[in-house]
Scaffold this active site. Structure first.
Site, short mmCIF file in Angstrom:
data_model
loop_
_atom_site.label_atom_id
_atom_site.label_comp_id
_atom_site.label_asym_id
_atom_site.label_seq_id
_atom_site.Cartn_x
_atom_site.Cartn_y
_atom_site.Cartn_z
N HIS A 175 0.81 -1.22 0.00
CA HIS A 175 0.00 0.00 0.00
C HIS A 175 0.85 1.27 0.00
O HIS A 175 0.31 2.37 -0.21
CB HIS A 175 -0.94 0.04 1.22
CG HIS A 175 -1.97 -1.04 1.22
ND1 HIS A 175 -2.80 -1.29 0.16
CD2 HIS A 175 -2.31 -1.94 2.19
CE1 HIS A 175 -3.61 -2.30 0.45
NE2 HIS A 175 -3.33 -2.71 1.67
N HIS B 17 -6.33 -7.32 -0.33
CA HIS B 17 -6.44 -5.89 -0.57
C HIS B 17 -5.63 -5.50 -1.81
O HIS B 17 -4.52 -5.99 -2.00
CB HIS B 17 -5.93 -5.10 0.63
CG HIS B 17 -6.63 -5.44 1.91
ND1 HIS B 17 -6.23 -6.49 2.71
CD2 HIS B 17 -7.70 -4.87 2.53
CE1 HIS B 17 -7.01 -6.56 3.76
NE2 HIS B 17 -7.92 -5.60 3.68
#
Length: 362
Positions: free
Chosen positions: A149, A188
């Protein structure tokens, strides 16, 4: 039996944000406190040292023949600067030895976090170097904090440095790899990795994940890269119930032809274990993780002399994180590639056999 090297360094345990500590900067701290106060249950920082300790404990309890453990190393400023801006690195390094919230995604640092993040990124590099030096065909960097991320200018989603991107950039800049394929199977979407290589035609990024609005809300089908890199970003967003069959179909029908076209020199895997049903995001089984690993082994043997490196990302249920990691390492070490069953079919068949005598047919 193959040899596989798992890279691990105790320094990655020094990242341990404590939400009860005093944090800086003040504005973000107030916003975080307000968010946490509204939760119905007490909140603890989910990305904690126990994640790697759970993996270690399982590997000690159930060792794998052919698995070798080696230490890691810290990434240098220059290695990190290949994917992160110098201003971002200066800001991060200024937090060494401090507690701080970095954004409202609840990404935080503790006094040992910056050192741990440097070691996480450097250990991913060490795994790639071992494969490129032909000391092993495959390797697994058991590291934290995770990385996928983290964007060029921003820490996000528990991630400080983008470990897999740092390793990919090192493979290209220092190890002679012209094309790198990154596969992200974390539940994710790897928004940071996508952002870093968005316009890069020499890095293909394949990401299979739970679809938005699931965190971080990116990874739509239409996100395919831009400029010279258009077409080298591939997103496969899935519904919440998707599991082994969906993942394997995506690998067969999308990833395999893409890799054939791209012809990578090395394959890197952002391996999160939150797609397991214990993490309540998707429905992948341990056998599914093993089968996916076997598929990637064959893909690597077909295109890049077997060069395959796994880099740990998410997974917050300790049982599924440890068992999923072990399932991958077992296949990399030469154990039989499992064939996952459709969840529940075997149990239904057993129940049908049990009950059949109660309903005789004439």
């Amino acid at each position: 039996m193959h040899k596989v090297i798992a890279f691990y360094d105790d320094r990655v345990l020094d990242h341990e944000p404590n939400i009860d500590a005093d944090f800086l900067p003040e504005r973000i701290d107030k916003r975080i406190r307000h968010l946490l106060a509204g939760l119905p249950i007490p909140w603890k920082y989910p990305e904690h040292p126990g994640r790697l300790q759970a993996i270690q404990q399982l590997l000690e309890k159930a060792p794998i023949d052919g698995l070798q453990i080696e230490g890691g190393k810290a990434a240098t400023h220059d290695q990190l600067a290949r994917v992160h801006t110098t201003s971002y690195l200066s800001d991060i390094f200024s937090l060494r030895g401090k507690n701080a919230w970095l954004d409202v995604d609840t990404t935080a640092v503790s006094p040992g976090s910056i050192d741990a993040a440097e070691v996480a990124a450097g250990t991913a590099i060490a795994a790639v170097e071992a494969v490129m030096d032909k000391r092993t065909q495959s390797a697994f960097a058991l590291i934290r904090p995770p990385g996928h991320h983290a964007e060029p200018v921003r820490a996000r989603g528990f991630c400080l440095f983008n470990n897999v991107a740092v390793a990919a950039a090192h493979a290209r800049s220092a190890l002679g790899c012209e094309r790198v394929l990154i596969i992200d199977w974390d539940a994710h979407h790897g928004n940071g990795t996508q952002d870093i290589f968005w316009a890069d035609p020499d890095v293909m990024f394949f990401d299979i994940h739970r679809a938005a609005p699931f965190y971080p809300g990116s990874g739509h089908l239409e996100e395919v890269g831009a400029g010279l890199g258009e077409g080298t970003t591939i997103n496969v967003p899935l519904p919440a119930g998707a599991g082994d069959e969906a993942y394997l179909k995506a690998f067969r029908d999308i990833l395999a032809p893409a890799a054939h076209w791209f012809k990578p020199d090395i394959i890197l895997v952002s391996a999160g274990f939150d797609p397991h049903w214990h993490d309540l995001a998707l429905n992948v089984s341990y056998e599914g993780f093993g089968a996916l690993t076997g598929f990637l082994q064959q893909l690597a043997e077909q295109h890049c002399e077997g060069r395959l490196v796994f880099v740990l990302e998410g997974g917050y249920n300790l049982e599924s994180l440890a068992n999923g990691t072990r399932a991958v390492l077992a296949v990399l070490a030469g154990n039989t590639i499992p064939v996952p069953d459709t969840c529940g079919i075997a149990e239904v068949q057993a129940a049908a056999d049990f009950h059949r005598s109660a309903f005789p047919t004439s």
